[in-house]
Write a protein that holds these residues in place. Structure first.
Motif, PDB file in Angstrom:
ATOM      1  N   SER A  59      30.683  35.357  26.291  1.00  0.00           N
ATOM      2  CA  SER A  59      30.727  35.459  27.872  1.00  0.00           C
ATOM      3  C   SER A  59      30.596  36.950  28.292  1.00  0.00           C
ATOM      4  CB  SER A  59      32.207  35.177  28.574  1.00  0.00           C
ATOM      5  OG  SER A  59      33.294  35.962  27.682  1.00  0.00           O
ATOM      6  N   LEU A  60      30.070  37.298  29.341  1.00  0.00           N
ATOM      7  CA  LEU A  60      29.515  38.512  29.912  1.00  0.00           C
ATOM      8  C   LEU A  60      30.805  39.078  30.433  1.00  0.00           C
ATOM      9  CD1 LEU A  60      26.066  37.687  30.987  1.00  0.00           C
ATOM     10  CD2 LEU A  60      26.914  38.363  28.785  1.00  0.00           C
ATOM     11  N   ALA A  61      31.581  40.177  30.328  1.00  0.00           N
ATOM     12  CA  ALA A  61      32.709  40.618  30.697  1.00  0.00           C
ATOM     13  C   ALA A  61      32.394  41.113  32.078  1.00  0.00           C
ATOM     14  CB  ALA A  61      33.321  41.656  29.931  1.00  0.00           C
ATOM     15  N   ARG A  62      33.071  41.067  33.270  1.00  0.00           N
ATOM     16  CA  ARG A  62      34.022  40.473  32.834  1.00  0.00           C
ATOM     17  C   ARG A  62      34.285  38.885  33.772  1.00  0.00           C
ATOM     18  NH1 ARG A  62      38.433  44.178  36.125  1.00  0.00           N
ATOM     19  NH2 ARG A  62      37.178  44.133  38.271  1.00  0.00           N
ATOM     20  N   ALA A  63      33.600  38.630  34.573  1.00  0.00           N
ATOM     21  CA  ALA A  63      33.776  37.473  35.525  1.00  0.00           C
ATOM     22  C   ALA A  63      33.212  36.402  34.677  1.00  0.00           C
ATOM     23  CB  ALA A  63      32.841  37.485  36.472  1.00  0.00           C
ATOM     24  N   GLY A  64      32.758  36.340  33.325  1.00  0.00           N
ATOM     25  CA  GLY A  64      32.404  35.446  32.621  1.00  0.00           C
ATOM     26  C   GLY A  64      33.492  34.998  31.614  1.00  0.00           C
ATOM     27  N   THR A  65      34.354  36.039  31.586  1.00  0.00           N
ATOM     28  CA  THR A  65      35.353  35.749  30.641  1.00  0.00           C
ATOM     29  C   THR A  65      36.251  34.654  30.793  1.00  0.00           C
ATOM     30  OG1 THR A  65      35.485  37.986  30.212  1.00  0.00           O
ATOM     31  CG2 THR A  65      37.282  36.837  29.093  1.00  0.00           C
ATOM     32  N   PRO A  66      36.977  34.423  32.107  1.00  0.00           N
ATOM     33  CA  PRO A  66      37.677  33.172  32.199  1.00  0.00           C
ATOM     34  C   PRO A  66      37.020  31.957  32.018  1.00  0.00           C
ATOM     35  CG  PRO A  66      37.576  34.532  34.214  1.00  0.00           C
ATOM     36  CD  PRO A  66      36.914  35.277  33.094  1.00  0.00           C
ATOM     37  N   VAL A  67      35.734  31.956  32.477  1.00  0.00           N
ATOM     38  CA  VAL A  67      34.866  30.978  32.326  1.00  0.00           C
ATOM     39  C   VAL A  67      34.502  30.590  31.143  1.00  0.00           C
ATOM     40  CG1 VAL A  67      32.548  29.739  32.992  1.00  0.00           C
ATOM     41  CG2 VAL A  67      33.950  31.302  34.771  1.00  0.00           C
ATOM     42  N   GLY A  68      34.191  31.504  30.438  1.00  0.00           N
ATOM     43  CA  GLY A  68      34.153  31.285  28.897  1.00  0.00           C
ATOM     44  C   GLY A  68      35.479  30.699  27.970  1.00  0.00           C
ATOM     45  N   VAL A 106      42.930  38.425  36.939  1.00  0.00           N
ATOM     46  CA  VAL A 106      42.613  37.238  36.782  1.00  0.00           C
ATOM     47  C   VAL A 106      41.495  37.218  35.586  1.00  0.00           C
ATOM     48  CG1 VAL A 106      40.708  36.747  38.278  1.00  0.00           C
ATOM     49  CG2 VAL A 106      42.262  34.833  37.611  1.00  0.00           C
ATOM     50  N   SER A 107      41.420  38.336  34.956  1.00  0.00           N
ATOM     51  CA  SER A 107      40.440  38.603  34.077  1.00  0.00           C
ATOM     52  C   SER A 107      40.999  39.068  32.635  1.00  0.00           C
ATOM     53  CB  SER A 107      39.250  39.519  34.498  1.00  0.00           C
ATOM     54  OG  SER A 107      38.604  38.814  35.661  1.00  0.00           O
ATOM     55  N   GLY A 108      42.231  38.802  32.249  1.00  0.00           N
ATOM     56  CA  GLY A 108      42.769  39.263  31.302  1.00  0.00           C
ATOM     57  C   GLY A 108      43.142  40.860  31.153  1.00  0.00           C
ATOM     58  N   LEU A 109      43.499  41.311  32.545  1.00  0.00           N
ATOM     59  CA  LEU A 109      43.766  42.828  32.775  1.00  0.00           C
ATOM     60  C   LEU A 109      42.961  43.854  32.168  1.00  0.00           C
ATOM     61  CD1 LEU A 109      47.709  42.441  32.255  1.00  0.00           C
ATOM     62  CD2 LEU A 109      46.443  42.339  34.578  1.00  0.00           C
ATOM     63  N   VAL A 110      41.635  43.407  32.243  1.00  0.00           N
ATOM     64  CA  VAL A 110      40.667  44.179  31.796  1.00  0.00           C
ATOM     65  C   VAL A 110      39.687  44.842  32.931  1.00  0.00           C
ATOM     66  CG1 VAL A 110      38.483  44.383  30.288  1.00  0.00           C
ATOM     67  CG2 VAL A 110      40.534  43.171  29.506  1.00  0.00           C
ATOM     68  N   SER A 111      39.317  45.888  32.828  1.00  0.00           N
ATOM     69  CA  SER A 111      38.568  46.422  34.031  1.00  0.00           C
ATOM     70  C   SER A 111      36.989  46.120  33.642  1.00  0.00           C
ATOM     71  CB  SER A 111      38.603  48.041  33.952  1.00  0.00           C
ATOM     72  OG  SER A 111      37.697  48.496  32.807  1.00  0.00           O
ATOM     73  N   ARG A 112      36.248  46.305  34.758  1.00  0.00           N
ATOM     74  CA  ARG A 112      34.761  46.229  34.433  1.00  0.00           C
ATOM     75  C   ARG A 112      34.356  47.085  33.374  1.00  0.00           C
ATOM     76  NH1 ARG A 112      31.403  47.435  39.453  1.00  0.00           N
ATOM     77  NH2 ARG A 112      29.541  46.869  37.912  1.00  0.00           N
ATOM     78  N   THR A 113      33.194  47.088  32.769  1.00  0.00           N
ATOM     79  CA  THR A 113      33.051  47.732  31.478  1.00  0.00           C
ATOM     80  C   THR A 113      32.274  49.072  31.939  1.00  0.00           C
ATOM     81  OG1 THR A 113      30.673  46.629  31.160  1.00  0.00           O
ATOM     82  CG2 THR A 113      32.774  45.767  30.190  1.00  0.00           C
ATOM     83  N   VAL A 114      32.399  49.891  30.976  1.00  0.00           N
ATOM     84  CA  VAL A 114      31.948  51.109  31.147  1.00  0.00           C
ATOM     85  C   VAL A 114      30.978  51.484  29.930  1.00  0.00           C
ATOM     86  CG1 VAL A 114      32.658  53.801  30.993  1.00  0.00           C
ATOM     87  CG2 VAL A 114      33.888  52.014  32.519  1.00  0.00           C
ATOM     88  N   LEU A 115      30.001  52.414  30.092  1.00  0.00           N
ATOM     89  CA  LEU A 115      28.907  52.966  29.103  1.00  0.00           C
ATOM     90  C   LEU A 115      28.801  54.608  29.441  1.00  0.00           C
ATOM     91  CD1 LEU A 115      27.341  52.745  26.378  1.00  0.00           C
ATOM     92  CD2 LEU A 115      25.646  51.861  27.682  1.00  0.00           C
ATOM     93  N   ARG A 116      29.418  55.403  28.656  1.00  0.00           N
ATOM     94  CA  ARG A 116      29.048  56.754  29.052  1.00  0.00           C
ATOM     95  C   ARG A 116      29.096  57.592  27.577  1.00  0.00           C
ATOM     96  NH1 ARG A 116      33.340  59.120  33.242  1.00  0.00           N
ATOM     97  NH2 ARG A 116      34.100  60.246  31.390  1.00  0.00           N
TER      98      ARG A 116
END
Length: 369
Positions: A101-110, A220-230
């Motif tokens: 699944s693609l974090a994070r909207a995909g996670t609960p669906v996955g 509603v997504s496992g208490l995980v934020s959107r993802t970061v790449l820095r």
């Protein structure tokens, strides 16, 4: 091929590891959240959204009431959509399917797809959640981690819904880039719960309805934020990052949402004809409608047009919206949209010429000046 130098993921999120393994680096103490106005200015002046995190607030009681009411009224519909897309995936991939699944909207669906398949077929299904970022691509270290244990042909990418189909294009390019680097071919087809853009062949429904998990952010997504790449916080061999909101564990509804949908699965009877008769054709009608809206409202950047219930919700929660278009002010899918628009004093306009329920517009700062 076995990939070396791949680190183990951090333990994070409020879901059970039996439901999902987040292939992410916990950056909770490494990044400072920024408000929407500040982030909007940075993004519209060359900065990238994946280098910042929005400040997340716990929703007000009235908004949470909308979430619970929506979940109650749509859980059977969500469960049916899960069953259809899950059986479609199983037909294509078989018992060795690996849900990515693609974090994070995909996670609960996955998680829902995994739970349904395990319940129906009595097979263990593996599920990982990884990061994909528009303009930067997919987390290659996460893919390598998965490929160290699974066959490339068994991977099935999953997301929550389609907006205008942008992530589809990002995924397609990412898979091609991965093949060019490592000569490993991965199926680039994306499976989603709802496909109002009509841009994928694996979906549960093409209706632009309110998936309750789209109402909320991390809670509603496992208490995980959107993802970061820095570059300053994510090393060469590390996974993309995310923040874990442990402080909200007592308010988290991630598992509650999943469990409520799962309760409906025993009532879902999906047969071969249900799958065979689904329209698998890709029309890409969503992007055509988005271009019409872009032209009508004189918006220069197509990324400032966010169609569909899920994307419009994100606009109201994370961005600085200019206007919200709705197909019908009495559309039952739009209760939370209208509530948020009223709270943020964002004008709402009826726009009939779209197949989406709504569309969020972010007008550029230059045009608002």
């Amino acid at each position: 091929m076995k990939f070396k130098d791949i680190k183990q993921p951090d333990s994070m999120g409020s879901y059970s590891k039996k439901d999902v393994i987040f292939l992410l680096k916990d950056i909770s103490n490494l990044i400072q959240e920024q408000d929407n106005e500040e982030r909007e200015y940075v993004m519209q002046n060359g900065g990238h959204y994946s280098e910042m995190l929005p400040i997340e607030y716990f929703p007000k009681a009235e908004y949470m009431k909308v979430f619970y009411e929506t979940l109650k009224s749509t859980k059977e519909k969500v469960a049916k959509a899960v069953a259809l897309v899950a059986d479609n995936i199983y037909k294509q991939k078989g018992e060795n399917v690996v849900i990515v699944s693609l974090a994070r909207a995909g996670t609960p669906v996955g998680i829902l797809i995994k739970r349904y398949l395990e319940m129906k077929y009595k097979k263990r299904i593996y599920h990982y959640s990884i990061s994909i970022i528009r303009g930067k691509g997919i987390d290659e270290n996460a893919l390598k981690y998965i490929l160290n244990s699974h066959e490339a042909k068994d991977i099935q990418f999953v997301d929550g819904w389609t907006g205008k189909g942008a992530i589809n294009n990002v995924l397609d390019k990412a898979v091609k880039d991965f093949y060019n680097k490592y000569q490993i071919s991965i199926d680039n087809r994306l499976a989603v719960l709802a496909d109002p853009a009509k841009c994928v062949e694996l979906y549960g429904t093409r209706e632009d309805f309110l998936i309750p998990s789209a109402c909320l952010n991390s809670t509603v997504s496992g208490l995980v934020s959107r993802t970061v790449l820095r570059d300053d916080i994510i090393g060469e061999h590390e996974f993309h990052g995310a923040k874990y909101y442990k402080e909200w564990e007592n308010k988290d509804v991630s598992n509650f949402f999943v469990d409520e949908i799962v309760k409906c699965f025993p009532n879902m009877y999906i047969n071969k004809e249900d799958i065979d008769y689904m329209d698998k054709r890709v029309y890409n009608s969503g992007i055509k409608e988005v271009n019409e809206i872009k032209k009508k409202y004189n918006i220069k950047d197509i990324n400032l047009v966010k169609p569909g219930v899920g994307e419009t919700t994100r606009v109201l929660l994370r961005r600085v919206p200019w206007k919200i278009l709705v197909d019908d002010i009495n559309n039952p899918n739009l209760k939370h949209i209208l509530l948020l628009a009223k709270e943020k004093k964002v004008p709402v306009e009826v726009y009939k010429n779209m197949s989406y329920s709504c569309c969020g517009l972010i007008k550029s700062k230059a045009e608002q000046a």
